[in-house]
Design a protein around this motif. Structure first.
Motif, PDB file in Angstrom:
ATOM      1  N   SER A  26       0.695  -1.284   0.089  1.00 26.96           N
ATOM      2  CA  SER A  26       0.026  -0.123   0.102  1.00 26.96           C
ATOM      3  C   SER A  26       0.854   1.244   0.089  1.00 26.96           C
ATOM      4  CB  SER A  26      -0.842  -0.028   1.418  1.00 26.96           C
ATOM      5  OG  SER A  26      -1.813   1.070   1.471  1.00 26.96           O
ATOM      6  N   TYR A  27       2.030   1.280   0.635  1.00 30.47           N
ATOM      7  CA  TYR A  27       2.824   2.385   0.954  1.00 30.47           C
ATOM      8  C   TYR A  27       3.424   2.557  -0.540  1.00 30.47           C
ATOM      9  CZ  TYR A  27       6.845   5.336   1.994  1.00 30.47           C
ATOM     10  OH  TYR A  27       7.787   6.151   2.015  1.00 30.47           O
ATOM     11  N   GLN A  28       3.948   1.410  -1.066  1.00 30.63           N
ATOM     12  CA  GLN A  28       4.776   1.622  -2.481  1.00 30.63           C
ATOM     13  C   GLN A  28       3.785   2.300  -3.365  1.00 30.63           C
ATOM     14  OE1 GLN A  28       6.969  -1.579  -3.684  1.00 30.63           O
ATOM     15  NE2 GLN A  28       7.868  -1.867  -1.656  1.00 30.63           N
ATOM     16  N   ASN A  29       2.382   1.894  -3.395  1.00 33.58           N
ATOM     17  CA  ASN A  29       1.526   2.529  -4.322  1.00 33.58           C
ATOM     18  C   ASN A  29       1.209   3.951  -4.072  1.00 33.58           C
ATOM     19  OD1 ASN A  29       1.334  -0.356  -5.227  1.00 33.58           O
ATOM     20  ND2 ASN A  29      -0.585  -0.748  -4.277  1.00 33.58           N
ATOM     21  N   ALA A  30       0.978   4.129  -2.744  1.00 28.54           N
ATOM     22  CA  ALA A  30       0.635   5.673  -2.607  1.00 28.54           C
ATOM     23  C   ALA A  30       1.673   6.481  -2.643  1.00 28.54           C
ATOM     24  CB  ALA A  30      -0.034   5.696  -0.921  1.00 28.54           C
ATOM     25  N   VAL A  31       2.864   6.278  -2.228  1.00 29.25           N
ATOM     26  CA  VAL A  31       3.911   7.301  -2.362  1.00 29.25           C
ATOM     27  C   VAL A  31       4.335   7.423  -3.772  1.00 29.25           C
ATOM     28  CG1 VAL A  31       5.979   5.813  -2.257  1.00 29.25           C
ATOM     29  CG2 VAL A  31       6.223   7.835  -1.219  1.00 29.25           C
ATOM     30  N   GLU A  32       4.268   6.415  -4.769  1.00 31.84           N
ATOM     31  CA  GLU A  32       4.389   6.685  -6.133  1.00 31.84           C
ATOM     32  C   GLU A  32       3.291   7.474  -6.615  1.00 31.84           C
ATOM     33  OE1 GLU A  32       5.612   3.440  -9.029  1.00 31.84           O
ATOM     34  OE2 GLU A  32       3.592   3.558  -9.847  1.00 31.84           O
ATOM     35  N   TYR A  33       2.155   7.282  -6.347  1.00 29.89           N
ATOM     36  CA  TYR A  33       0.991   7.991  -6.864  1.00 29.89           C
ATOM     37  C   TYR A  33       1.110   9.716  -6.338  1.00 29.89           C
ATOM     38  CZ  TYR A  33      -3.865   9.735  -7.462  1.00 29.89           C
ATOM     39  OH  TYR A  33      -4.905  10.600  -7.792  1.00 29.89           O
ATOM     40  N   ALA A  34       1.545   9.658  -5.226  1.00 27.26           N
ATOM     41  CA  ALA A  34       1.692  10.826  -4.609  1.00 27.26           C
ATOM     42  C   ALA A  34       2.781  11.945  -5.073  1.00 27.26           C
ATOM     43  CB  ALA A  34       1.853  10.825  -2.907  1.00 27.26           C
ATOM     44  N   LYS A  35       3.662  11.417  -5.410  1.00 24.47           N
ATOM     45  CA  LYS A  35       4.891  12.071  -6.147  1.00 24.47           C
ATOM     46  C   LYS A  35       4.422  12.673  -7.585  1.00 24.47           C
ATOM     47  CE  LYS A  35       8.523  10.166  -3.396  1.00 24.47           C
ATOM     48  NZ  LYS A  35       9.765   9.404  -3.526  1.00 24.47           N
ATOM     49  N   GLU A  36       3.503  11.623  -8.301  1.00 27.02           N
ATOM     50  CA  GLU A  36       3.251  12.038  -9.534  1.00 27.02           C
ATOM     51  C   GLU A  36       1.898  12.811  -9.855  1.00 27.02           C
ATOM     52  OE1 GLU A  36       3.056   8.422 -11.499  1.00 27.02           O
ATOM     53  OE2 GLU A  36       4.985   7.872 -11.481  1.00 27.02           O
ATOM     54  N   ARG A  37       0.901  12.955  -8.740  1.00 22.51           N
ATOM     55  CA  ARG A  37      -0.421  13.434  -8.785  1.00 22.51           C
ATOM     56  C   ARG A  37      -0.128  14.966  -8.542  1.00 22.51           C
ATOM     57  NH1 ARG A  37      -5.536  13.918 -10.618  1.00 22.51           N
ATOM     58  NH2 ARG A  37      -7.002  14.268  -9.067  1.00 22.51           N
ATOM     59  N   LEU A  38      -0.470  15.796  -9.692  1.00 18.71           N
ATOM     60  CA  LEU A  38      -0.441  17.026  -9.579  1.00 18.71           C
ATOM     61  C   LEU A  38      -1.842  17.788  -9.069  1.00 18.71           C
ATOM     62  CD1 LEU A  38       1.660  18.037 -12.563  1.00 18.71           C
ATOM     63  CD2 LEU A  38       2.322  17.623 -10.462  1.00 18.71           C
ATOM     64  N   GLN A  39      -1.891  18.459  -8.016  1.00 18.03           N
ATOM     65  CA  GLN A  39      -3.045  18.922  -7.324  1.00 18.03           C
ATOM     66  C   GLN A  39      -2.854  20.175  -6.315  1.00 18.03           C
ATOM     67  OE1 GLN A  39      -7.312  18.003  -7.856  1.00 18.03           O
ATOM     68  NE2 GLN A  39      -5.847  17.485  -8.894  1.00 18.03           N
ATOM     69  N   GLY A  40      -3.354  21.264  -6.788  1.00 18.68           N
ATOM     70  CA  GLY A  40      -3.105  22.437  -5.676  1.00 18.68           C
ATOM     71  C   GLY A  40      -1.894  22.834  -5.688  1.00 18.68           C
ATOM     72  N   ARG A  41      -1.612  23.685  -4.716  1.00 16.88           N
ATOM     73  CA  ARG A  41      -0.365  24.390  -4.239  1.00 16.88           C
ATOM     74  C   ARG A  41       0.080  24.351  -2.995  1.00 16.88           C
ATOM     75  NH1 ARG A  41       2.740  24.866  -8.935  1.00 16.88           N
ATOM     76  NH2 ARG A  41       1.684  26.051 -10.600  1.00 16.88           N
ATOM     77  N   ALA A  42       1.281  24.439  -2.341  1.00 15.27           N
ATOM     78  CA  ALA A  42       1.796  24.367  -1.451  1.00 15.27           C
ATOM     79  C   ALA A  42       1.382  25.496  -0.648  1.00 15.27           C
ATOM     80  CB  ALA A  42       3.290  24.285  -1.317  1.00 15.27           C
ATOM     81  N   LEU A  43       1.141  25.635   0.724  1.00 15.54           N
ATOM     82  CA  LEU A  43       0.572  26.658   1.271  1.00 15.54           C
ATOM     83  C   LEU A  43       1.834  27.678   1.582  1.00 15.54           C
ATOM     84  CD1 LEU A  43      -1.180  25.055   4.618  1.00 15.54           C
ATOM     85  CD2 LEU A  43      -2.272  25.898   2.487  1.00 15.54           C
ATOM     86  N   THR A  44       3.081  27.407   1.261  1.00 15.81           N
ATOM     87  CA  THR A  44       4.102  28.473   1.368  1.00 15.81           C
ATOM     88  C   THR A  44       4.478  28.933   0.073  1.00 15.81           C
ATOM     89  OG1 THR A  44       5.760  26.543   1.261  1.00 15.81           O
ATOM     90  CG2 THR A  44       5.046  27.285   3.495  1.00 15.81           C
ATOM     91  N   GLY A  45       3.626  28.718  -1.134  1.00 17.23           N
ATOM     92  CA  GLY A  45       3.987  28.920  -2.232  1.00 17.23           C
ATOM     93  C   GLY A  45       4.207  27.910  -3.331  1.00 17.23           C
ATOM     94  N   ALA A  46       4.428  28.005  -4.362  1.00 16.42           N
ATOM     95  CA  ALA A  46       4.422  26.973  -5.642  1.00 16.42           C
ATOM     96  C   ALA A  46       5.970  26.517  -5.532  1.00 16.42           C
ATOM     97  CB  ALA A  46       4.172  27.508  -6.880  1.00 16.42           C
ATOM     98  N   LYS A  47       5.687  24.995  -5.334  1.00 14.78           N
ATOM     99  CA  LYS A  47       7.015  24.448  -5.266  1.00 14.78           C
ATOM    100  C   LYS A  47       7.660  24.087  -6.902  1.00 14.78           C
ATOM    101  CE  LYS A  47       7.318  24.200  -0.888  1.00 14.78           C
ATOM    102  NZ  LYS A  47       8.612  24.893  -0.090  1.00 14.78           N
ATOM    103  N   SER A  48       6.578  23.938  -7.476  1.00  9.24           N
ATOM    104  CA  SER A  48       7.077  23.750  -9.071  1.00  9.24           C
ATOM    105  C   SER A  48       6.138  24.640 -10.108  1.00  9.24           C
ATOM    106  CB  SER A  48       6.545  22.089  -9.228  1.00  9.24           C
ATOM    107  OG  SER A  48       6.910  21.102  -8.516  1.00  9.24           O
ATOM    108  N   PRO A  49       6.681  25.599 -10.120  1.00  6.76           N
ATOM    109  CA  PRO A  49       6.115  26.803 -10.781  1.00  6.76           C
ATOM    110  C   PRO A  49       5.844  26.391 -12.202  1.00  6.76           C
ATOM    111  CG  PRO A  49       8.152  27.582  -9.989  1.00  6.76           C
ATOM    112  CD  PRO A  49       7.924  26.380  -9.340  1.00  6.76           C
ATOM    113  N   GLU A  50       6.740  25.683 -12.725  1.00  5.25           N
ATOM    114  CA  GLU A  50       6.662  25.270 -14.262  1.00  5.25           C
ATOM    115  C   GLU A  50       5.689  24.579 -14.442  1.00  5.25           C
ATOM    116  OE1 GLU A  50       8.940  22.236 -12.105  1.00  5.25           O
ATOM    117  OE2 GLU A  50       8.496  24.189 -11.932  1.00  5.25           O
TER     118      GLU A  50
END
Length: 593
Positions: free
Chosen positions: A311-335
């Motif tokens: 489950s962890y392997q599935n979730a962490v791969e998905y989380a790193k690839e899924r783009l959704q929203g911005r960090a509260l401190t500002g965009a981490k990947s502005p591109e």
């Protein structure tokens, strides 16, 4: 679903850096010539290939096809038979077996990690070989020389598989109520008649014969569990020369249609005047079966932890690839049009919960396996102490790991959001497959009662003492400043557990119902405390290597820090509820429910 990758580096770290397994093996004469680090590494690396390449691809097809039943015959899903044959050809069915009968004699510290790999690949497939290994264990310890020569060698070879037949329709946990009968015959065999339900791998097409271990009662047996005997009942009778003879009076009446583990055959088994052979002594069947059950309960705990890893392997791969929203401190990947969901605090909480609990479960499972090996191969006081620790920690391994396993599969599903509810991503299958682990091999509520009532209170706390003394010794020996952030909360947690233990022992003298009302909470308090001990061990080992520059050790230290800050405090609310009187549960009359 992510492709499963065996966490070999973490397994190696736990074995050698944390538990010093290679040194232990050399200190035990029975293991010194059987296993060393090179042998263990080779075994685990090859097993990883089997798990990743042969077993893991079966997960989806086993779920979708399941097993089929026709006129007493069970057919497994596409690919199962071929994968099982590959597994057999690799010699894996003999991994933990007695060398005198063709086994490899590997310790539980290795076979436990082997089981994890199989279960992370596909729990359903893993049940066929692990049930065989468990049945072989009971036969090796309690069977006659004749039975071992005739049956055990073929089970280790993978020619025949095994099952354990305990449960009956009216007799689940209360085995003393079984009705299956064993009638003695003049030739020393017995005629077995009765029906068993929920029998995993009771019938299938993976091997030419199935060796059933069946609990039954003789006509003059004492009432209750003291009248139970254990019998070996083959699906097909075996000639004196080891060749197969005529079919025995054993048949599969039907298979169950289940919530999960669809690739595993769960059978109704009928024994109609079947020929059987006594294993162990008359009326001592439960003791023989529990040789297998204790290993199986640890094995079921490993199933829960293995599902959490997937489950962890599935979730962490998905989380790193899924783009959704911005960090509260500002965009981490502005591109990018959005940041990955890794920037969100709640997603990080979920992922770290899974990571810390799964790595903690693996370390604690390996620790218990180590104690199991010492109890099996050691001697003197060390052997006796390890035996006590295994008895104490087995219900925790079964119940705590499977509760956390379901939590982590559901958490992984939550990371996926709506996709986690969709069959395509495979995450919902992990939730369904893992749910059974909290139920079979003794429900988790029964495990909690076993821990509190039978182990802790019945021994007046003496069975608890070896664990407390070992943790205290570790705390005393590791007072250096860099370890205090791990050792200090561990010492506090142990103190709280000792206080709760003493309280429940005292309260149970006047309020016996508190054993039932506090048991589940107590088991989890104990589980988090025991896991804290193994996380402190891991933190110490990682700190010793942190200057190597390997990110693995940085990750380990930071995950340990997270466990102590965010997960160990869970025990505090559990302590509070465990201390409450049973009255609030039993003052409500049945008709008011």
């Amino acid at each position: 679903m992510a492709e499963y990758q065996v966490p070999l580096k973490d397994m190696s770290f736990i074995l050698y850096d944390v538990l010093k397994a290679d040194q232990l093996w050399q200190s035990l004469p029975a293991l010194a010539e059987t296993v060393d680090r090179d042998t263990a590494d080779a075994i685990l690396q090859e097993c990883a290939k089997i798990a990743e390449q042969e077993v893991a691809p079966l997960l989806r097809v086993g779920d979708e096809e399941g097993v089929s039943f026709d006129s007493g015959k069970v057919t497994t899903a596409t690919g199962y038979k071929e994968a099982f044959q590959t597994y057999v050809e690799g010699g894996w069915t003999a991994l933990g077996g007695d060398p005198a009968y063709g086994g490899m004699g590997m310790p539980k510290m290795i076979t436990g990690l082997h089981e994890e790999m199989l279960c992370s690949g596909d729990i359903s497939f893993s049940l066929y070989p692990t049930l065989t290994a468990g049945a072989a264990l009971s036969l090796a310890k309690h069977g006659s020389e004749e039975l071992k020569e005739k049956y055990l060698t073929r089970m280790y070879a993978g020619d025949w598989t095994g099952s354990m037949c305990l449960t009956e329709a009216h007799s689940g946990t209360d085995l003393g109520m079984i009705r299956t009968k064993a009638i003695p015959q003049e030739d020393g065999s017995y005629r077995i008649t009765g029906n068993k339900i929920f029998i995993t791998a009771g019938e299938h097409d993976l091997a030419e014969n199935i060796v059933h271990l069946v609990l039954a009662k003789l006509p003059d047996a004492p009432a209750g569990p003291r009248g139970i005997s254990l019998f070996l009942v083959p699906k097909i009778n075996v000639n004196d020369d080891g060749s197969l003879a005529e079919p025995n009076g054993v048949s599969c009446g039907s298979i169950e249609h289940k919530m999960g583990i669809h690739g595993s055959a769960t059978c109704v088994m009928n024994f109609d005047d079947a020929q059987g052979f006594l294993v162990g002594e008359i009326n001592k069947g439960l003791a023989c079966m529990f040789t297998m059950m204790n290993y199986e309960r640890i094995g079921v705990g490993i199933q829960g932890m293995a599902a959490a890893e997937r489950s962890y392997q599935n979730a962490v791969e998905y989380a790193k690839e899924r783009l959704q929203g911005r960090a509260l401190t500002g965009a981490k990947s502005p591109e990018q049009p959005a940041d990955s969901i890794m920037v969100h605090g709640d997603v990080r909480r979920m992922l770290l919960n899974m990571k810390a609990l799964t790595e903690g479960s693996r370390a604690l499972a390996s620790y218990i396996s180590m104690k199991l090996d010492i109890s099996a191969y050691g001697e003197g006081e060390t052997q006796k102490t390890s035996e006590s620790l295994v008895a104490l920690l087995t219900p925790i391994a079964k119940a705590f790991f499977t509760d956390l396993g379901l939590e982590s599969t559901v958490t992984g599903q939550q990371v996926f959001g709506g996709h986690g509810f969709i069959r395509e991503w495979g995450q919902e299958q992990l939730v369904r497959d893992t749910r059974i682990t909290q139920i079979y091999e003794g429900t988790n509520g029964v495990q909690a009662m076993d821990l509190l009532a039978r182990k802790v209170v019945a021994s007046k706390g003496t069975l608890f003492q070896p664990f407390a003394e070992e943790v205290k010794a570790f705390v005393a020996e590791n007072s250096q400043a860099e370890l205090q952030e791990f050792v200090a909360p561990l010492a506090e947690a142990l103190g709280d557990l000792e206080s709760l233990t003493a309280h429940l022992i005292e309260q149970s003298q006047n309020d016996v119902n508190i054993l039932g009302t506090a048991a589940n909470d107590y088991l989890h308090v104990f589980g988090y405390t025991a896991m804290a001990y193994t996380w402190a061990l891991q933190a110490k080992a990682a700190l010793a290597k942190v200057d190597s520059g390997d990110d693995f050790y940085q990750s380990k230290i930071k995950t340990a820090r997270y466990f102590f800050a965010r997960l160990l405090p869970r025990r505090l609310s559990l302590i509070e509820t465990a201390r409450q009187s049973s009255e609030v549960l039993f003052d409500i009359e049945d008709e008011l429910f």
